[in-house]
Design an enzyme around this catalytic site. Structure first.
Site: not given
Ligand code: PGA
Length: 254
Positions: A9-11, A97, A99, A169, A175, A236-237
Site C-alpha cells: 500500500n504505497w499510500k 483503510h 486512514e 490492521e 506506521g 505500507g512503509g
Molecule cells: P505500515 O502500514 O506497514 O506502514 O504500518 C500498513 C497499512 O497502513 O496498510
C-alpha cells in the site's frame, strides 16, 4: 487452499517516475524468483495505475487501488468509480483503510456500498478492519472488529463474500513501528475466521485470506506469517523499498 497474499500500500508516496522505478524493481525480483506461490499486489495511487500496469507482468503481479467512490458514476468531482478502475486494469481495491476512516469519515455504511460496487465490477475488495489503541486498552477490540465486519460485509451473499480478502490492521500498529505480536495477530485472525464460520459455511471461512497489516517488515514478517490464520500481509512503509517488499514476500513462501 487459500491464497497467500502480500499487498503493498504505497499510500500518498512517490512521484510517477519513482513509482515506475519501484514497480519495475519489484517486477524484476518477483518474475525472476523461483517461488511463485504468493499473490503479489501493488497498491498504487490512482494516477499511476495505467502506467504501472504497462510494466508489470500480470502473471506475477496485480494492481490494487487504495480506495474507490461509493457511487457508481456521475457528478462527483474528484472521485474515481469502480468502473473507471476496472477499465484501467486494476484487480483489487483496498476498502476501509483506517486512514480513510479517520481522515475522510468513512463509516461502515459507505464501506458496505463500496464493497458491493467493487464486487459488481469484478474487483476484489481487500477490506480493512481493526481497533484503535484506546479500544484495545478498554478490552473492546473484538467487539469493534465484529461490528465493522457485521455492518460492512456480513450482508453479502455467500458467493460474493467468498471473493473478498480481509486485512486486520490494528490502528495502533500502522506506521508506528510497533507491530502486533504474532499471538495478538493470530488471536484476532482466528476470531475473524470464527465470525465467518458463524455467518457462512465453514468452507467459506477456510477459503478467505486474512492479511495482517501494521508495521510489518522483513524483521517480523516471518513470525507473523507463521501463524495458521495469517495468510499474508498488507504492507505500507516497507512496500516502498523493493528489497524490503521482496523479503516480506519471500518470508511468506519460505
Ligand atoms: P505500515 O502500514 O506497514 O506502514 O504500518 C500498513 C497499512 O497502513 O496498510
Amino acid at each position: 487452499m487459500r491464497n497467500k497474499i502480500v499487498a503493498g500500500n504505497w499510500k500518498m508516496n512517490k512521484t510517477l517516475k519513482e513509482g515506475i522505478e519501484l514497480a519495475n524493481e519489484v517486477n524484476n525480483l518477483v518474475s525472476k524468483s523461483n517461488n511463485k506461490s504468493v499473490v503479489v499486489i501493488l497498491g498504487t495511487p490512482f494516477i499511476y495505475l495505467a502506467e504501472v500496469n504497462k510494466i508489470i507482468d500480470p502473471k506475477f503481479i496485480s494492481i490494487a487501488v487504495q480506495n474507490c467512490a461509493s457511487e457508481p458514476e456521475g457528478a462527483y468531482t474528484g472521485e474515481i468509480s469502480v468502473e473507471m478502475i476496472q477499465s484501467t486494469g486494476a484487480k483489487y481495491v483496498i476498502i476501509g483503510h483506517s486512514e480513510r476512516r479517520a481522515y475522510f469519515g468513512e463509516e461502515e455504511q459507505i464501506l458496505n456500498k463500496k464493497v458491493n460496487l467493487a464486487l459488481a465490477e469484478n474487483l476484489i475488495p481487500i477490506f480493512c478492519c481493526g481497533e484503535r489503541l484506546e479500544e484495545r486498552e478498554k478490552g473492546i477490540h473484538f467487539d469493534i472488529v465484529k461490528n465493522q465486519l457485521d455492518k460492512a460485509l456480513f450482508d453479502l451473499e455467500e458467493s460474493e463474500f467468498r471473493k473478498i480478502a480481509i486485512a486486520y490492521e490494528p490502528v495502533w500498529a500502522i506506521g508506528t513501528g510497533v507491530n502486533a505480536t504474532p499471538d495478538q495477530a493470530q488471536e484476532m485472525h482466528r476470531f475473524i475466521r470464527n465470525l465467518i464460520v458463524e455467518r457462512y459455511e465453514n468452507e467459506t471461512a477456510e477459503s478467505i485470506s486474512i492479511l495482517y497489516g501494521g508495521s510489518c517488515k522483513p524483521s517480523n514478517s516471518n513470525e507473523l506469517f507463521a501463524n495458521p490464520d495469517v495468510d499474508g500481509g498488507l504492507i505500507g512503509g516497507a512496500s516502498l523499498k523493493a528489497d524490503d517488499f521482496f523479503a516480506i514476500i519471500n518470508s511468506l513462501t519460505g
